[in-house]
Design a protein around this motif. Structure first.
Motif, PDB file in Angstrom:
ATOM      1  N   TRP A 135     -57.468  66.317 -22.024  1.00  0.00           N
ATOM      2  CA  TRP A 135     -56.831  67.602 -21.470  1.00  0.00           C
ATOM      3  C   TRP A 135     -57.142  68.783 -22.103  1.00  0.00           C
ATOM      4  O   TRP A 135     -56.983  69.660 -21.350  1.00  0.00           O
ATOM      5  CB  TRP A 135     -55.158  67.208 -21.836  1.00  0.00           C
ATOM      6  N   PHE A 136     -57.944  68.719 -23.212  1.00  0.00           N
ATOM      7  CA  PHE A 136     -58.293  70.080 -23.927  1.00  0.00           C
ATOM      8  C   PHE A 136     -59.982  70.229 -23.377  1.00  0.00           C
ATOM      9  O   PHE A 136     -60.449  71.202 -24.179  1.00  0.00           O
ATOM     10  CB  PHE A 136     -58.241  69.739 -25.121  1.00  0.00           C
ATOM     11  N   ARG A 189     -53.731  63.809 -31.968  1.00  0.00           N
ATOM     12  CA  ARG A 189     -52.426  64.403 -32.398  1.00  0.00           C
ATOM     13  C   ARG A 189     -52.514  64.327 -33.936  1.00  0.00           C
ATOM     14  O   ARG A 189     -52.696  63.319 -34.512  1.00  0.00           O
ATOM     15  CB  ARG A 189     -51.465  63.694 -31.466  1.00  0.00           C
ATOM     16  N   ALA A 236     -58.189  73.603 -21.506  1.00  0.00           N
ATOM     17  CA  ALA A 236     -57.069  73.724 -22.486  1.00  0.00           C
ATOM     18  C   ALA A 236     -56.575  75.241 -22.463  1.00  0.00           C
ATOM     19  O   ALA A 236     -55.389  75.690 -23.012  1.00  0.00           O
ATOM     20  CB  ALA A 236     -57.522  73.629 -24.049  1.00  0.00           C
ATOM     21  N   SER A 272     -53.168  76.918 -22.039  1.00  0.00           N
ATOM     22  CA  SER A 272     -51.957  75.928 -21.693  1.00  0.00           C
ATOM     23  C   SER A 272     -50.896  75.657 -22.813  1.00  0.00           C
ATOM     24  O   SER A 272     -50.988  76.254 -24.048  1.00  0.00           O
ATOM     25  CB  SER A 272     -52.836  74.536 -21.738  1.00  0.00           C
ATOM     26  N   LYS A 273     -49.678  75.618 -22.326  1.00  0.00           N
ATOM     27  CA  LYS A 273     -48.598  75.076 -23.152  1.00  0.00           C
ATOM     28  C   LYS A 273     -48.872  74.159 -24.286  1.00  0.00           C
ATOM     29  O   LYS A 273     -48.492  74.126 -25.608  1.00  0.00           O
ATOM     30  CB  LYS A 273     -47.355  74.675 -22.335  1.00  0.00           C
ATOM     31  N   ARG A 274     -49.751  73.249 -24.037  1.00  0.00           N
ATOM     32  CA  ARG A 274     -50.234  72.123 -24.895  1.00  0.00           C
ATOM     33  C   ARG A 274     -50.938  72.762 -26.081  1.00  0.00           C
ATOM     34  O   ARG A 274     -50.833  72.308 -27.349  1.00  0.00           O
ATOM     35  CB  ARG A 274     -50.878  71.112 -24.033  1.00  0.00           C
ATOM     36  N   GLU A 327     -48.958  74.697 -28.314  1.00  0.00           N
ATOM     37  CA  GLU A 327     -48.069  73.708 -29.356  1.00  0.00           C
ATOM     38  C   GLU A 327     -49.002  73.386 -30.244  1.00  0.00           C
ATOM     39  O   GLU A 327     -48.620  72.920 -31.621  1.00  0.00           O
ATOM     40  CB  GLU A 327     -47.416  72.567 -28.430  1.00  0.00           C
ATOM     41  N   ASP A 328     -50.136  72.889 -29.793  1.00  0.00           N
ATOM     42  CA  ASP A 328     -51.073  72.100 -30.909  1.00  0.00           C
ATOM     43  C   ASP A 328     -51.306  73.194 -32.004  1.00  0.00           C
ATOM     44  O   ASP A 328     -51.650  72.718 -33.060  1.00  0.00           O
ATOM     45  CB  ASP A 328     -52.263  71.683 -30.079  1.00  0.00           C
TER      46      ASP A 328
END
Ligand code: SF4
Length: 510
Positions: free
Chosen positions: A180-181, A310, A322, A325-327, A330-331
């Motif tokens: 995803w990143f 994670r 990435a 991105s919202k993820r 948060e990360d």
């Protein structure tokens, strides 16, 4: 469970470090160290390997981090480490560090020295790559200029880790992993390049790369927006690279467990053939757990774990998929809170914005395309964190070499181009100063000053800032206004060019 510390460790740690250092030039010795450490050091347990694993768990596993604070010895034992955590307290006891309770002895323990020595090895590996010189004068000057530009255009911690490899080959169309990143926005996997089908073109392209760039071609590697082990013949390509260019390439794989036996064989082959450091990208807590279960600390002594899972404290780059991105937000928030407990202010401030590491040629053997690229901070213009100066298609190996030569000729002038109006890079804000000028962006302030000739320096800055004048016109203006010789004026302009603060020939979007 035996935790062996004390005088015996002092002797063995010293000897161990000597052997590890010697093994860097002795590939058979390094192979024995990772496959049968007892035959070299009389013990299966290498302190450096145990401390390296301790550091990986500390960064990668929040349960380990928490457990250390509550019950360090029981936690270390539960994770299978043969190491007294109190001997490496400087690595994890943030409270003791903040309260000044760590002594010099704490900072000089064997475990800490081993970790520092290992990190030094990694830095030296990257340093050799960075300082490699090309026999092609135009390419070498261009690469040095890209390195200089990156130093002031990218987050400093990020920039210092970029090795600016001269070339990389993609051996597939897309990547089967789909993170995803993904910092380079790898495309969906559509298949690997058949070695049998491409062999002649591949060998011709490799020979051309070596002939054009010289020995620096040995620093090429074999992945980008691709997973190296997606190609079943990856090992053959690696051996060819060594045979033609001189070195076996570094491997970074995100699928170390897809075929564990193959992964282990690649590590052993790579070690035997002279590669010093390989890397596993760790994508999930489960992969971290299983990787540490499958491979002993000694087996992974020369394998760096890039902890993307994670719970890890590693900051991901704001680039590619990435980006924004919202993820990722948060990360980063999670990492910032956790890092507040442990890390130095410099580490806490790290904001990587590119994972690109090539200043040179990106050659895809599936699409038969060559691109001239260099890292930059990801932006709307360059979302994947690298500039694409130009891309070109080729039909076969001979054409690939021809395209490579054309890219060098078009984009790597050794003198400032008379046809182009000079201007500062788009990310730099110009401001005149009493004795020259400064260029600022979010990462750096570059001051160009000369107290002996303040008006001259101001004038150069102003003329370039206007963005209307080529080197000939600026030289003529400085000659007329200040009596500066043409060679001296061009010398000043070339200095700015070499520092990478001038805009390069228009680049296409990545
Ligand atoms: S980060 Fe690497 S492994 Fe993950 S999708 Fe991108 S290229 Fe593939």
């Amino acid at each position: 469970m035996e935790i062996d510390v004390g005088a015996r460790e002092t002797i063995s740690a010293h000897r161990e470090l000597q052997v590890i250092e010697a093994s860097l030039e002795d590939h058979e010795l390094r192979l024995r160290l990772i496959t049968d450490p007892k035959s070299v050091l009389g013990t299966e347990r290498l302190l450096t390997a145990e401390v390296k694993r301790f550091a990986e768990l500390l960064i990668g596993n929040p349960i380990f981090r928490k457990g250390l604070q509550e019950n360090p010895r029981a936690t270390t034992e539960a994770f299978g480490l043969r190491l007294d955590p109190l001997q490496v307290r400087a690595m994890w006891d943030g409270q003791a560090l903040r309260e000044g309770r760590l002594t010099d002895a704490d900072l000089q323990r064997d475990g800490i020295r081993c970790l520092n020595a290992f990190n030094e090895l990694k830095r030296a590996f990257a340093g050799r790559m960075l300082s490699a010189v090309s026999s092609n004068v135009a390419f070498d000057a261009w690469r040095r200029r890209q390195i200089a530009r990156c130093r002031t255009e990218v987050d400093p911690a990020n920039a210092s880790a970029i090795v600016h490899a001269p070339a990389t080959f993609e051996l597939a169309s897309g990547c089967s992993v789909g993170c995803w990143f993904c910092g380079v926005s790898a495309e969906k996997y559509r298949g690997a390049v058949s070695y049998a089908a491409i062999r002649d073109d591949w060998l011709a392209a490799l020979a051309g790369l070596r002939d054009e760039l010289g020995p620096i071609a040995s620093k090429a590697f074999l992945y980008w927006g691709t997973e190296p082990l997606d190609n079943p013949d990856y090992e053959k390509y690696c051996l060819d690279l060594k045979a033609v260019c001189g070195e076996f390439p570094q491997t970074t794989t995100a699928i170390p467990l897809r075929d564990v036996e193959r992964t282990w064989e690649v590590i052993k082959l790579s070690t035997r053939e002279g590669c010093q450091i390989n890397r596993f990208s760790i994508l999930t807590p489960r992969v971290l757990h299983d990787t540490l279960a499958h491979f002993t600390p000694a087996q992974l002594l020369f394998v760096e774990l890039v902890l993307h899972n994670r719970g890890s404290l590693m900051v991901k780059a704001d680039a590619g998929r990435a980006r924004n991105s919202k993820r990722l937000r948060e990360d980063r928030e999670f990492v910032a809170v956790e890092l507040g407990e442990y890390a130095s202010p410099a580490l806490q401030a790290a904001r990587p914005s590119t994972i690109a590491c090539v200043s040179g040629f990106l050659i895809n053997l599936a699409h038969k395309e060559i691109r001239l690229i260099s890292p930059c901070s990801a932006s709307d213009e360059h979302p994947d964190g690298y500039i694409v100066f130009e891309r070109a298609a080729f039909a076969d190996g001979r054409e690939a070499v021809a395209r490579l030569r054309e890219l060098i000729a078009r984009h790597m002038p050794t003198q400032l181009d008379a046809a182009t109006a000079l201007s500062f890079r788009g990310d730099l804000r110009y401001a005149a100063e009493d004795d020259g000028f400064v260029l600022r962006n979010e990462f750096d302030t570059i001051a160009i000053r000369n107290k002996a000739h303040p008006a001259l320096m101001q004038r150069i800055g102003h003329l370039i800032h206007e963005g209307l004048w080529n080197a000939d016109a600026i030289s003529a203006a400085l000659g007329g206004e200040f009596g500066v010789a043409d060679a001296q004026a061009r010398g000043l302009l070339n200095l700015l060019f070499d520092k990478g603060v001038l805009r390069e020939r228009a680049a296409t979007s990545s």
